[in-house]
Design a protein around this motif. Structure first.
Motif, PDB file in Angstrom:
ATOM      1  N   ASN A 193      -3.565   0.606  -3.715  1.00 37.96           N
ATOM      2  CA  ASN A 193      -3.199  -0.799  -3.771  1.00 37.96           C
ATOM      3  C   ASN A 193      -2.775  -1.034  -5.213  1.00 37.96           C
ATOM      4  OD1 ASN A 193      -2.960  -3.548  -2.966  1.00 37.96           O
ATOM      5  ND2 ASN A 193      -4.916  -3.964  -3.982  1.00 37.96           N
ATOM      6  N   ASP A 194      -1.496  -1.193  -5.450  1.00 37.06           N
ATOM      7  CA  ASP A 194      -0.923  -1.132  -6.793  1.00 37.06           C
ATOM      8  C   ASP A 194      -1.264   0.257  -7.331  1.00 37.06           C
ATOM      9  OD1 ASP A 194       0.279  -3.695  -6.772  1.00 37.06           O
ATOM     10  OD2 ASP A 194      -1.660  -4.608  -7.264  1.00 37.06           O
ATOM     11  N   MET A 243       0.850  -1.183   0.000  1.00 35.84           N
ATOM     12  CA  MET A 243       0.000   0.000   0.000  1.00 35.84           C
ATOM     13  C   MET A 243       0.893   1.243   0.000  1.00 35.84           C
ATOM     14  SD  MET A 243      -2.805   1.233   2.817  1.00 35.84           S
ATOM     15  CE  MET A 243      -1.765   0.708   4.139  1.00 35.84           C
ATOM     16  N   PHE A 257     -11.256  -3.180   1.344  1.00 36.62           N
ATOM     17  CA  PHE A 257      -9.915  -2.978   1.897  1.00 36.62           C
ATOM     18  C   PHE A 257      -9.952  -2.547   3.369  1.00 36.62           C
ATOM     19  CE2 PHE A 257      -9.332  -2.610  -2.654  1.00 36.62           C
ATOM     20  CZ  PHE A 257      -8.222  -3.423  -2.856  1.00 36.62           C
TER      21      PHE A 257
END
Length: 169
Positions: free
Chosen positions: A62-63, A1, A95
């Motif tokens: 996230n990515d 993250m 998440f």
């Protein structure tokens, strides 16, 4: 993250996440999904907000996917310039429970501490949002007020708790 300040290239992702937030958690925001989707040029408005002086919007990624956001706004008038406010905190439901909210609030607090004039951070949270209230308490925020019936959605009322974190005494 990865946590970072949002840039103009993030405006569309921010707007999409904002709509998700308004749809999934209407009680957490004073704006409604129905009002939001009727706005003219919402992404352009986000672009303007992202570049407003004294406004700092952080995103959790996230990515390359934006999964959480929070905005810190420093008051602009001379008598209130020592205050900043947290707005529009949201983490995508898939998440949650992974420390995203804590990372976002930590980023905001650290950023506020880097601005010499900010002495305290205020926020408002719906009293039924135990997860958010617990996070804010763990991060050092203290309750200083309660507004009964702060929001009305359909025929249901929600109370707001006002919290503060003093950075300097």
């Amino acid at each position: 993250m990865d946590i970072r300040l949002l840039e103009s290239s993030d405006a569309k992702s921010y707007w999409d996440l904002r709509l998700e937030a308004l749809k999934n958690n209407p009680e957490a925001f004073s704006s409604s999904y129905e009002e939001a989707i009727k706005r003219d040029s919402p992404v352009e408005t986000v672009l303007k907000n992202l570049s407003s002086e004294g406004t700092f919007t952080f995103g959790a990624f996230n990515d390359k996917e934006l999964i959480g956001v929070v905005t810190l706004v420093q008051e602009s008038t001379s008598k209130l310039h020592h205050r900043a406010n947290i707005f529009a905190m949201y983490v995508s439901s898939k998440f949650r429970g992974l420390g995203v909210g804590k990372a976002l609030i930590s980023a905001v607090i650290n950023h506020a501490k880097s601005i010499e004039t900010i002495e305290k951070i205020n926020l408002e949270v719906i009293t039924t949002n135990d997860t958010a209230r617990n996070l804010y308490t763990k991060m050092g925020f203290k309750t200083y007020g309660l507004e009964e019936r702060a929001l009305k959605i359909k025929n249901e009322y929600y109370d707001s708790e006002y919290m503060v974190l003093f950075l300097k005494r």
